[in-house]
Design a protein around this motif. Structure first.
Motif, short mmCIF file in Angstrom:
data_model
loop_
_atom_site.label_atom_id
_atom_site.label_comp_id
_atom_site.label_asym_id
_atom_site.label_seq_id
_atom_site.Cartn_x
_atom_site.Cartn_y
_atom_site.Cartn_z
N ARG A 29 0.77 -1.18 -0.03
CA ARG A 29 0.13 0.06 0.06
C ARG A 29 0.78 1.25 -0.05
NH1 ARG A 29 -1.72 3.60 3.59
NH2 ARG A 29 -0.77 2.49 5.25
N LEU A 30 1.91 1.28 0.83
CA LEU A 30 2.78 2.39 0.89
C LEU A 30 3.51 2.74 -0.25
CD1 LEU A 30 4.09 1.86 4.36
CD2 LEU A 30 2.56 3.73 3.77
N ARG A 31 4.10 1.55 -1.03
CA ARG A 31 4.90 1.64 -2.27
C ARG A 31 3.92 2.14 -3.10
NH1 ARG A 31 4.83 -1.48 -6.60
NH2 ARG A 31 3.86 -3.21 -5.46
N GLU A 32 2.90 1.74 -3.56
CA GLU A 32 2.00 2.03 -4.48
C GLU A 32 1.54 3.54 -4.31
OE1 GLU A 32 -1.23 -0.86 -4.71
OE2 GLU A 32 0.12 -2.16 -6.00
N ALA A 33 1.07 3.81 -3.06
CA ALA A 33 0.80 5.21 -2.64
C ALA A 33 1.99 6.15 -3.20
CB ALA A 33 0.42 5.49 -1.33
N ALA A 34 3.12 5.64 -3.11
CA ALA A 34 4.41 6.43 -3.62
C ALA A 34 4.72 6.57 -5.09
CB ALA A 34 5.75 6.11 -2.83
N GLY A 35 4.02 5.74 -5.91
CA GLY A 35 3.94 5.66 -7.21
C GLY A 35 5.38 4.90 -7.62
N LEU A 36 5.91 3.78 -6.86
CA LEU A 36 6.88 3.14 -7.07
C LEU A 36 6.53 1.79 -7.33
CD1 LEU A 36 9.25 4.55 -4.20
CD2 LEU A 36 9.33 5.25 -6.55
N THR A 37 7.59 1.13 -8.34
CA THR A 37 7.38 -0.32 -8.66
C THR A 37 8.24 -0.89 -7.46
OG1 THR A 37 9.48 -0.26 -10.07
CG2 THR A 37 7.32 0.22 -11.00
N GLN A 38 8.23 -2.16 -7.55
CA GLN A 38 9.11 -2.97 -6.47
C GLN A 38 10.46 -2.82 -6.78
OE1 GLN A 38 7.52 -7.29 -7.03
NE2 GLN A 38 5.84 -6.71 -5.60
N THR A 51 16.81 -5.91 -3.53
CA THR A 51 16.49 -6.23 -4.86
C THR A 51 14.79 -6.09 -4.83
OG1 THR A 51 16.10 -8.44 -4.42
CG2 THR A 51 18.41 -7.94 -5.37
N GLY A 52 14.35 -5.71 -6.25
CA GLY A 52 13.10 -5.74 -6.24
C GLY A 52 12.31 -7.13 -6.11
N SER A 53 13.00 -8.12 -6.35
CA SER A 53 12.46 -9.41 -6.02
C SER A 53 12.25 -9.82 -4.41
CB SER A 53 13.59 -10.34 -6.49
OG SER A 53 13.09 -11.72 -6.10
N LEU A 54 13.10 -9.07 -3.69
CA LEU A 54 12.94 -9.18 -2.22
C LEU A 54 11.77 -8.60 -1.55
CD1 LEU A 54 14.07 -10.34 0.43
CD2 LEU A 54 15.39 -8.24 0.70
N VAL A 55 11.53 -7.11 -2.15
CA VAL A 55 10.57 -6.51 -2.13
C VAL A 55 9.14 -7.15 -2.33
CG1 VAL A 55 9.29 -4.13 -2.60
CG2 VAL A 55 11.88 -4.22 -2.53
N GLY A 56 9.22 -7.91 -3.39
CA GLY A 56 8.04 -8.59 -3.78
C GLY A 56 7.88 -9.78 -3.01
N GLU A 61 16.44 -3.73 9.70
CA GLU A 61 17.04 -2.90 8.78
C GLU A 61 16.41 -2.45 7.55
OE1 GLU A 61 19.72 -4.70 11.82
OE2 GLU A 61 18.15 -5.50 10.26
N PHE A 62 15.53 -3.37 6.87
CA PHE A 62 14.98 -3.18 5.68
C PHE A 62 13.74 -2.24 5.99
CE2 PHE A 62 11.02 -4.24 3.34
CZ PHE A 62 11.45 -4.18 2.02
N SER A 63 13.23 -2.69 7.16
CA SER A 63 11.94 -1.61 7.52
C SER A 63 12.31 0.00 7.91
CB SER A 63 11.29 -2.18 9.02
OG SER A 63 10.96 -3.66 8.68
N GLU A 64 13.50 -0.15 8.23
CA GLU A 64 13.98 1.38 8.75
C GLU A 64 14.37 2.03 7.27
OE1 GLU A 64 17.34 0.53 11.19
OE2 GLU A 64 16.09 0.15 12.88
N ARG A 65 14.91 1.57 6.54
CA ARG A 65 15.35 1.87 5.23
C ARG A 65 13.97 2.35 4.32
NH1 ARG A 65 20.17 -1.45 2.53
NH2 ARG A 65 21.57 -1.34 4.51
N VAL A 66 12.90 1.53 4.38
CA VAL A 66 11.68 1.67 3.73
C VAL A 66 11.07 2.77 4.41
CG1 VAL A 66 9.45 0.68 2.86
CG2 VAL A 66 11.65 -0.54 2.68
N ASP A 67 10.96 2.86 5.63
CA ASP A 67 10.31 4.01 6.38
C ASP A 67 10.74 5.11 5.87
OD1 ASP A 67 8.16 2.59 7.86
OD2 ASP A 67 9.65 2.17 9.45
N ALA A 68 12.23 5.38 5.78
CA ALA A 68 12.80 6.57 5.39
C ALA A 68 12.42 7.00 4.00
CB ALA A 68 14.25 6.45 5.66
N ALA A 69 12.36 5.81 3.19
CA ALA A 69 12.25 6.12 2.06
C ALA A 69 11.00 6.57 1.45
CB ALA A 69 12.57 4.95 0.95
#
Length: 275
Positions: A23-32, A42-47, A59-67
């Motif tokens: 939901r957050l990724r799509e709201a930001a208009g980003l692909t995986q 990797t986009g594969s990991l996001v998927g 660590e992943f969560s912190e980076r995505v929250d920041a992004a």
């Protein structure tokens, strides 16, 4: 395999995390792939995380929250996700670790999970079961985040000397693990003592155990079997184990002498030198 189109956010904390990430990724208009490039995954990991096929890390969560500017949402959710991935019988113990003001443990055969390195944890977890080893290792290591809190619990570990010689993983793994124990030599709230062979018969011969103390709740004793855990607040058991722990601590080497023994074993048995 979970299909993203039918992902049920109420199915589990892992599914809810994946739903929110998407939901957050799509709201930001980003692909995986685009999000992966931003956070250096990797986009594969996001998927895989979005479809609840991979467990996210802090660590992943912190980076995505920041992004994505999500105000720490995923970093808060990941704690629930990681705890839910622990064996059901151990989830209560993980909760005790987060609530305790003091944790005192005696370990006969292995370094306690709260002081394990990644390589050592992976080797112990993979001894009989190699499935989802990356995820299970990450889940174990995430418990150590209790030491990142503003007020950390006092942690006291008495370790049987045999643990230093039991080669788990590889010599390199053991060097790293013993070096990690040495890193707490001057730590005020994390203490490591070695119960030497010379102690002979001692109060812990019946097995490992852990005592959890709290600000206002009764002390709990935890013992563990194969695939089961046994926490109890029974006063008789608590008093018995508390007394046993006092005797074990008296029989163990001092913190300084324990560090010297760890350093010597690391140098002599695993071929490393520590300044």
């Amino acid at each position: 395999m979970t299909n993203i189109n039918v992902l049920d956010p109420g199915a589990s904390p892992l599914d809810y995390y994946g739903f929110e990430l998407r939901r957050l990724r799509e709201a930001a208009g980003l692909t995986q792939r685009q999000l992966g490039e931003i956070v250096n995954y990797t986009g594969s990991l996001v998927g895989q995380i979005e479809t609840a096929r991979k467990v996210p890390t802090p660590e992943f969560s912190e980076r995505v929250d920041a992004a994505l500017g999500s105000d720490g949402l995923l970093s808060r959710l990941v704690e629930l996700v990681l705890r839910s991935q622990l064996p059901t019988w151990f989830q209560q113990v993980a909760a005790l670790e987060t609530q305790a003001t003091e944790i005192r443990t005696y370990q006969m055969g292995v370094v306690h999970g709260l002081l394990q390195t990644g390589a050592y944890a992976r080797a112990t977890l993979g001894a009989l079961d190699q499935t989802s080893l990356d995820d299970r290792t990450a889940v174990r290591l995430a418990r150590q985040r209790i030491f990142d809190k503003e007020v950390t619990p006092v942690f006291w570990m008495i370790l049987g000397e045999a643990v230093l010689y039991q080669e788990i993983g590889s010599p390199e793994t053991m060097r790293g693990q013993l070096a990690h124990l040495l890193s707490f030599e001057d730590h005020f709230r994390i203490n490591v003592q070695i119960l030497p062979y010379s102690a002979g018969a001692h109060a812990g011969l019946t097995g490992s155990f852990t005592l959890f103390r709290f600000a206002s709740d009764p002390t709990i004793v935890y013992t563990e079997g194969y695939g089961s855990g046994h926490p109890t607040a029974n006063p008789t058991t608590v008093n018995d184990c508390s007394l046993r722990y006092d005797h074990l601590r008296a029989a163990a080497l001092s913190i300084k002498d324990s560090a010297e023994l760890i350093r010597r074993v690391m140098e002599d048995r695993y071929g490393d030198q520590v300044a």
